[in-house]
Design a protein around this motif. Sequence first.
Motif, PDB file in Angstrom:
ATOM      1  N   ARG A  89       0.839  -1.190   0.000  1.00 46.28           N
ATOM      2  CA  ARG A  89       0.000   0.000   0.000  1.00 46.28           C
ATOM      3  C   ARG A  89       0.876   1.243   0.000  1.00 46.28           C
ATOM      4  O   ARG A  89       2.081   1.182   0.266  1.00 46.28           O
ATOM      5  CB  ARG A  89      -0.927   0.051   1.219  1.00 46.28           C
ATOM      6  CG  ARG A  89      -0.215  -0.144   2.553  1.00 46.28           C
ATOM      7  CD  ARG A  89      -1.136  -0.073   3.744  1.00 46.28           C
ATOM      8  NE  ARG A  89      -1.519   1.277   4.070  1.00 46.28           N
ATOM      9  CZ  ARG A  89      -0.845   2.064   4.919  1.00 46.28           C
ATOM     10  NH1 ARG A  89       0.253   1.617   5.527  1.00 46.28           N
ATOM     11  NH2 ARG A  89      -1.253   3.278   5.179  1.00 46.28           N
ATOM     12  N   ASP A  90       0.251   2.374  -0.297  1.00 47.51           N
ATOM     13  CA  ASP A  90       0.876   3.679  -0.158  1.00 47.51           C
ATOM     14  C   ASP A  90       0.407   4.279   1.153  1.00 47.51           C
ATOM     15  O   ASP A  90      -0.807   4.300   1.430  1.00 47.51           O
ATOM     16  CB  ASP A  90       0.471   4.567  -1.336  1.00 47.51           C
ATOM     17  CG  ASP A  90       1.118   5.949  -1.310  1.00 47.51           C
ATOM     18  OD1 ASP A  90       1.748   6.320  -0.305  1.00 47.51           O
ATOM     19  OD2 ASP A  90       0.974   6.675  -2.314  1.00 47.51           O
ATOM     20  N   GLN A  91       1.330   4.763   1.964  1.00 44.73           N
ATOM     21  CA  GLN A  91       0.950   5.341   3.251  1.00 44.73           C
ATOM     22  C   GLN A  91       0.017   6.539   3.082  1.00 44.73           C
ATOM     23  O   GLN A  91      -0.735   6.887   3.996  1.00 44.73           O
ATOM     24  CB  GLN A  91       2.202   5.762   4.033  1.00 44.73           C
ATOM     25  CG  GLN A  91       1.929   6.013   5.498  1.00 44.73           C
ATOM     26  CD  GLN A  91       3.176   5.835   6.343  1.00 44.73           C
ATOM     27  OE1 GLN A  91       4.223   5.443   5.849  1.00 44.73           O
ATOM     28  NE2 GLN A  91       3.060   6.109   7.630  1.00 44.73           N
ATOM     29  N   GLU A  92       0.041   7.162   1.898  1.00 44.33           N
ATOM     30  CA  GLU A  92      -0.827   8.308   1.634  1.00 44.33           C
ATOM     31  C   GLU A  92      -2.020   7.920   0.745  1.00 44.33           C
ATOM     32  O   GLU A  92      -2.593   8.786   0.066  1.00 44.33           O
ATOM     33  CB  GLU A  92      -0.016   9.422   0.946  1.00 44.33           C
ATOM     34  CG  GLU A  92       1.191   9.885   1.737  1.00 44.33           C
ATOM     35  CD  GLU A  92       0.831  10.460   3.097  1.00 44.33           C
ATOM     36  OE1 GLU A  92      -0.233  11.102   3.188  1.00 44.33           O
ATOM     37  OE2 GLU A  92       1.607  10.250   4.052  1.00 44.33           O
ATOM     38  N   ASP A  93      -2.398   6.668   0.745  1.00 46.91           N
ATOM     39  CA  ASP A  93      -3.555   6.210  -0.036  1.00 46.91           C
ATOM     40  C   ASP A  93      -4.764   7.096   0.297  1.00 46.91           C
ATOM     41  O   ASP A  93      -5.169   7.175   1.459  1.00 46.91           O
ATOM     42  CB  ASP A  93      -3.856   4.751   0.313  1.00 46.91           C
ATOM     43  CG  ASP A  93      -4.928   4.116  -0.574  1.00 46.91           C
ATOM     44  OD1 ASP A  93      -5.905   4.820  -0.936  1.00 46.91           O
ATOM     45  OD2 ASP A  93      -4.810   2.938  -0.896  1.00 46.91           O
TER      46      ASP A  93
ATOM     47  N   GLY B 204      -7.439   5.705   7.619  1.00 49.62           N
ATOM     48  CA  GLY B 204      -6.464   5.311   8.628  1.00 49.62           C
ATOM     49  C   GLY B 204      -6.954   4.251   9.582  1.00 49.62           C
ATOM     50  O   GLY B 204      -6.195   3.354   9.980  1.00 49.62           O
ATOM     51  N   ASP B 205      -8.224   4.332   9.980  1.00 46.97           N
ATOM     52  CA  ASP B 205      -8.743   3.330  10.909  1.00 46.97           C
ATOM     53  C   ASP B 205      -8.837   1.957  10.250  1.00 46.97           C
ATOM     54  O   ASP B 205      -8.601   0.928  10.894  1.00 46.97           O
ATOM     55  CB  ASP B 205     -10.094   3.760  11.477  1.00 46.97           C
ATOM     56  CG  ASP B 205     -11.144   4.017  10.417  1.00 46.97           C
ATOM     57  OD1 ASP B 205     -10.783   4.336   9.266  1.00 46.97           O
ATOM     58  OD2 ASP B 205     -12.347   3.890  10.733  1.00 46.97           O
ATOM     59  N   MET B 206      -9.158   1.938   8.952  1.00 45.54           N
ATOM     60  CA  MET B 206      -9.219   0.669   8.229  1.00 45.54           C
ATOM     61  C   MET B 206      -7.827   0.056   8.111  1.00 45.54           C
ATOM     62  O   MET B 206      -7.643  -1.150   8.287  1.00 45.54           O
ATOM     63  CB  MET B 206      -9.836   0.887   6.850  1.00 45.54           C
ATOM     64  CG  MET B 206     -11.284   1.348   6.887  1.00 45.54           C
ATOM     65  SD  MET B 206     -11.846   2.052   5.316  1.00 45.54           S
ATOM     66  CE  MET B 206     -12.009   0.587   4.307  1.00 45.54           C
ATOM     67  N   VAL B 207      -6.836   0.896   7.834  1.00 45.96           N
ATOM     68  CA  VAL B 207      -5.454   0.415   7.733  1.00 45.96           C
ATOM     69  C   VAL B 207      -4.973  -0.095   9.086  1.00 45.96           C
ATOM     70  O   VAL B 207      -4.346  -1.164   9.175  1.00 45.96           O
ATOM     71  CB  VAL B 207      -4.531   1.534   7.220  1.00 45.96           C
ATOM     72  CG1 VAL B 207      -3.067   1.114   7.329  1.00 45.96           C
ATOM     73  CG2 VAL B 207      -4.867   1.885   5.775  1.00 45.96           C
ATOM     74  N   ALA B 208      -5.250   0.645  10.144  1.00 46.93           N
ATOM     75  CA  ALA B 208      -4.801   0.240  11.479  1.00 46.93           C
ATOM     76  C   ALA B 208      -5.377  -1.123  11.857  1.00 46.93           C
ATOM     77  O   ALA B 208      -4.658  -1.996  12.384  1.00 46.93           O
ATOM     78  CB  ALA B 208      -5.197   1.298  12.507  1.00 46.93           C
ATOM     79  N   TYR B 209      -6.670  -1.311  11.615  1.00 49.91           N
ATOM     80  CA  TYR B 209      -7.269  -2.616  11.912  1.00 49.91           C
ATOM     81  C   TYR B 209      -6.614  -3.709  11.079  1.00 49.91           C
ATOM     82  O   TYR B 209      -6.286  -4.786  11.594  1.00 49.91           O
ATOM     83  CB  TYR B 209      -8.776  -2.606  11.645  1.00 49.91           C
ATOM     84  CG  TYR B 209      -9.375  -3.987  11.809  1.00 49.91           C
ATOM     85  CD1 TYR B 209      -9.710  -4.466  13.067  1.00 49.91           C
ATOM     86  CD2 TYR B 209      -9.532  -4.843  10.712  1.00 49.91           C
ATOM     87  CE1 TYR B 209     -10.207  -5.746  13.241  1.00 49.91           C
ATOM     88  CE2 TYR B 209     -10.024  -6.124  10.872  1.00 49.91           C
ATOM     89  CZ  TYR B 209     -10.360  -6.572  12.134  1.00 49.91           C
ATOM     90  OH  TYR B 209     -10.827  -7.851  12.294  1.00 49.91           O
ATOM     91  N   THR B 210      -6.419  -3.443   9.790  1.00 54.10           N
ATOM     92  CA  THR B 210      -5.853  -4.451   8.893  1.00 54.10           C
ATOM     93  C   THR B 210      -4.456  -4.851   9.332  1.00 54.10           C
ATOM     94  O   THR B 210      -4.106  -6.043   9.334  1.00 54.10           O
ATOM     95  CB  THR B 210      -5.836  -3.924   7.448  1.00 54.10           C
ATOM     96  OG1 THR B 210      -7.173  -3.597   7.059  1.00 54.10           O
ATOM     97  CG2 THR B 210      -5.265  -4.957   6.487  1.00 54.10           C
ATOM     98  N   LEU B 211      -3.642  -3.882   9.712  1.00 50.47           N
ATOM     99  CA  LEU B 211      -2.284  -4.190  10.161  1.00 50.47           C
ATOM    100  C   LEU B 211      -2.293  -5.031  11.432  1.00 50.47           C
ATOM    101  O   LEU B 211      -1.556  -6.016  11.542  1.00 50.47           O
ATOM    102  CB  LEU B 211      -1.505  -2.892  10.382  1.00 50.47           C
ATOM    103  CG  LEU B 211      -1.076  -2.140   9.129  1.00 50.47           C
ATOM    104  CD1 LEU B 211      -0.504  -0.774   9.499  1.00 50.47           C
ATOM    105  CD2 LEU B 211      -0.053  -2.945   8.344  1.00 50.47           C
TER     106      LEU B 211
END
Length: 219
Positions: free
Chosen positions: A165-169, A174-181
């Motif tokens: 992914r791109d950190q600036e997607d 952000g909450d979706m990324v945090a959960y996924t990680l």
Amino acid sequence: MTQEPLVDYSRPPQERPGTHLVLMLHGYGSQEKDLMGLVPALPEDGFTYASMRAPDPMPGGGPGYSWYDLSGAPGGDIVPAVEGAKTATRAVTAWIEENGAEYADVTLLGFSQGMSIATSVARHKPDLVSALVGLSGFAIDSTDPFLDDAALAARSPRLPFFYGRDQEDPVITGDMVAYTLDWARDHTDVTKVLYAGMGHGVSNQEMKHVSEFLTYVLR
């Protein structure tokens, strides 16, 4: 999905048995031919690539298809969509169970919303796939028992998972990324790579890394 999904293949039927199947699941508002454009950048020898069309036409007659209603734009609140995601996950799971036996193994590659279905299939039936590739997407934030995360975490060895992914997607929040990680670290053997400037898409460098990942984990 109430009917057999439309699937595009990289090989004719007689060349598929015994190969590694990579089933590709496209993003919101796209269609099955989109991800087939990635195939030239991926390993060829011993691999079959199949791209499945999502079941639902876009609301309002727009182009493309979706796996389930996002109740708004991509990146919006996905909680109301869990039941729809479960329906799509059941259908993809059933297709793999019906068609996967002729292949050496099955890997799921999902982009954006397609990644949420790819990860959900692995959570629903943890022994069904050999590897996961997630591109610019997310895993669904849910404790629904349909998603058997305990069984997935108990897999030995853990499921190999490439997450790019791109950190600036600008689409995946952000909450979706945090959960996924957090989910990926707790339940899979995750390889996480960031690609600056890629946006909500894929890059040549990312495809090189995906190719290396597939060759390594399925060798």
